[in-house]
Design an enzyme around this catalytic site. Structure first.
Site, mmCIF file in Angstrom:
data_model
loop_
_atom_site.group_PDB
_atom_site.id
_atom_site.type_symbol
_atom_site.label_atom_id
_atom_site.label_comp_id
_atom_site.label_asym_id
_atom_site.label_seq_id
_atom_site.Cartn_x
_atom_site.Cartn_y
_atom_site.Cartn_z
ATOM 1 N N CYS A 1 55.507 51.188 31.050
ATOM 2 C CA CYS A 1 56.925 50.897 30.774
ATOM 3 C C CYS A 1 57.638 52.139 30.257
ATOM 4 O O CYS A 1 58.461 52.073 29.337
ATOM 5 C CB CYS A 1 57.067 49.746 29.777
ATOM 6 S SG CYS A 1 56.535 48.149 30.426
ATOM 7 N N ASP B 1 62.668 52.240 17.352
ATOM 8 C CA ASP B 1 61.637 51.375 17.926
ATOM 9 C C ASP B 1 60.334 51.680 17.191
ATOM 10 O O ASP B 1 59.719 52.716 17.390
ATOM 11 C CB ASP B 1 61.505 51.668 19.421
ATOM 12 C CG ASP B 1 60.325 50.961 20.080
ATOM 13 O OD1 ASP B 1 59.538 50.292 19.384
ATOM 14 O OD2 ASP B 1 60.168 51.118 21.314
ATOM 15 N N HIS C 1 60.289 53.732 25.586
ATOM 16 C CA HIS C 1 59.854 52.548 26.329
ATOM 17 C C HIS C 1 61.078 51.950 27.016
ATOM 18 O O HIS C 1 62.207 52.104 26.558
ATOM 19 C CB HIS C 1 59.249 51.553 25.319
ATOM 20 C CG HIS C 1 58.572 50.371 25.929
ATOM 21 N ND1 HIS C 1 59.268 49.292 26.445
ATOM 22 C CD2 HIS C 1 57.257 50.068 26.072
ATOM 23 C CE1 HIS C 1 58.410 48.386 26.879
ATOM 24 N NE2 HIS C 1 57.184 48.829 26.676
ATOM 25 N N LYS D 1 51.195 43.614 18.163
ATOM 26 C CA LYS D 1 50.563 44.937 18.110
ATOM 27 C C LYS D 1 49.952 45.218 16.741
ATOM 28 O O LYS D 1 49.301 46.248 16.551
ATOM 29 C CB LYS D 1 51.584 46.020 18.457
ATOM 30 C CG LYS D 1 52.118 45.928 19.887
ATOM 31 C CD LYS D 1 53.092 47.052 20.186
ATOM 32 C CE LYS D 1 53.791 46.864 21.526
ATOM 33 N NZ LYS D 1 52.885 46.964 22.680
ATOM 34 N N GLN E 1 55.011 50.965 17.858
ATOM 35 C CA GLN E 1 53.741 51.700 17.828
ATOM 36 C C GLN E 1 53.473 52.344 16.474
ATOM 37 O O GLN E 1 52.417 52.975 16.295
ATOM 38 C CB GLN E 1 53.738 52.782 18.917
ATOM 39 C CG GLN E 1 53.906 52.256 20.323
ATOM 40 C CD GLN E 1 52.772 51.335 20.747
ATOM 41 O OE1 GLN E 1 51.679 51.383 20.203
ATOM 42 N NE2 GLN E 1 53.040 50.482 21.721
#
Length: 404
Positions: A361, A197, A120, A223, A200
């Site tokens: 993104c 990261d 991202h 999220k 997700q």
């Protein structure tokens, strides 16, 4: 897992769009919020609103306790060694920027940072800014045609000048689940620290930062059924202790004088100013929802929806799905030959189906795939097989209208 009972907890799912029941499949961008989270926000504003860590009066103490209770709960949820390793941020983006700015200032000039092509923008641009300031070089790991990371490429990029590795746990476009434990172990064998990261991953799987061995791990509340504008950065204590503050102001200090300032202990050294204590407390209610529902049950349900959607999509002529790795997470990105992704997204919306369109993104990944963007559908605990059917029916209608 009784999905009907879960759906009752999300008021927004009862609304209509374009005169049709809302089918919300933009969960990869942001999930919807259960009533208990909204109630927690209202409760904070109507019963406990006062600045935290500032006052001896009752409201301030209550607000402080609720914020710090959430910090401890987050630490347990991801199995951090201590709640002092949990930094509250505005989201994954700020968490990565914090590490790139603060920890990045300790990296030797002229070194190399390893990223992946599936990152991202939030895990690309902060490192580019750091590279410009400190004369660093960025190296990029490629993927294969299924969307899996090329581990041979990853290992080959390490060298004597490698100073940092940063990569996503789960691709927000491909759904690829990267082998974080293996990648982290290899980086550590080379003496290289790792940031992951996890935006997700945390909403869809059990994350244990100590088992993964990571040095930094960032994720976002919005999220994972929580309020927007709140995120978490986990960092190993030895790194956080060595890092200079990210921002200056109230709360992050021990003593201030014009002769010099000393800084607060962890985690407050990295939390300058008044935090969003209302939404931090409400994040605790989102964790309640996830723990009561069960992350394993959520993952199994989403996997079934993904399989159903994938099978239906493949029946549409001209369909191309991006990301086909085994065990991928519940996100599916696709294009239909000859039709722009924006056009499909707009016609789906007119049938009550919310999906995401564009580059997500992840423009370097789009360039690698040779496309400008995709349609993306992501699944959550409250989605149903009937909604998948409605999505597929709406998509077939859109294709029939738009096909040249």
């Amino acid at each position: 897992m009784l999905v009907s009972k879960i759906r009752e907890q999300f008021p927004i799912l009862g609304r209509t769009v374009a005169g049709k029941p809302l089918v919300y499949l933009d969960n990869t961008a942001t999930s919807q919020t259960p009533r208990r989270v909204v109630d927690a926000i209202v409760d904070m504003y109507t019963r406990h609103k006062a600045n935290v860590h500032r006052g001896v009066h009752t409201l301030s103490q209550e607000a402080t306790d609720l914020q710090e209770l959430t910090r401890r709960r987050v630490a347990r949820y991801i199995n951090a060694e201590s709640h002092e390793e949990i930094i509250f941020t505005r989201g994954t983006t700020e968490g990565i920027n914090l590490v790139a700015s603060s920890f990045g200032s300790l990296l030797p000039e002229g070194g190399e940072i390893i990223l992946t092509v599936m990152e991202h923008h939030a895990d690309i641009v902060p490192w580019q800014l750091l590279a410009q300031r400190r004369g660093l070089k960025i190296k990029v790991v490629d993927i294969d045609d299924s969307g899996a990371l090329r581990l041979d490429s990853y290992r080959a990029l390490f060298g004597p000048d490698t100073v940092m590795a940063a990569f996503t746990h789960v691709s927000n476009v491909l759904g690829t689940v990267n082998p974080v434990r293996e990648m982290t172990a290899y980086a550590h064998e080379q003496g290289v620290p790792v940031l992951v990261d996890g935006a997700q991953a945390v909403p869809h799987m059990r994350v244990d930062v100590r088992d993964l061995g990571v040095d930094f791990y960032a994720f976002s509340s919005h999220k994972m059924y929580g309020p927007a504008g709140i995120g978490v950065l986990y960092g190993r204590r030895e790194f956080l202790d060595s890092m200079p503050p990210y921002q200056g102001g109230g709360e992050m200090i021990k003593h201030v004088s014009f002769d010099g300032t000393t800084y607060a202990d962890l985690p407050f050294k990295f939390e300058a100013g008044t935090p969003d204590f209302v939404d931090i407390a409400a994040l605790g209610a989102a964790l309640d929802f996830m723990e009561e529902t069960g992350i394993e049950a959520i993952a199994a349900h989403e996997r079934q929806l993904l399989e159903q959607a994938t099978a239906g999509l493949m029946e549409i002529p001209g369909m191309h799905i991006y990301g086909t790795t085994p065990g991928k997470e519940a996100v599916i990105s696709f294009n239909v030959e000859g039709i722009h992704n924006y056009d499909l997204g707009m016609l789906l919306d007119k049938q009550g189906v919310a999906v995401r369109t564009g580059h997500h993104c992840a423009q370097p990944l789009m360039e690698r795939l040779g496309i400008p963007g995709t349609v993306r559908a992501g699944f959550a605990a409250y989605n149903t097989p009937e909604e998948v059917d409605a999505f597929l029916t709406a998509l077939r209608r859109a294709v029939d209208i738009l096909r040249p």
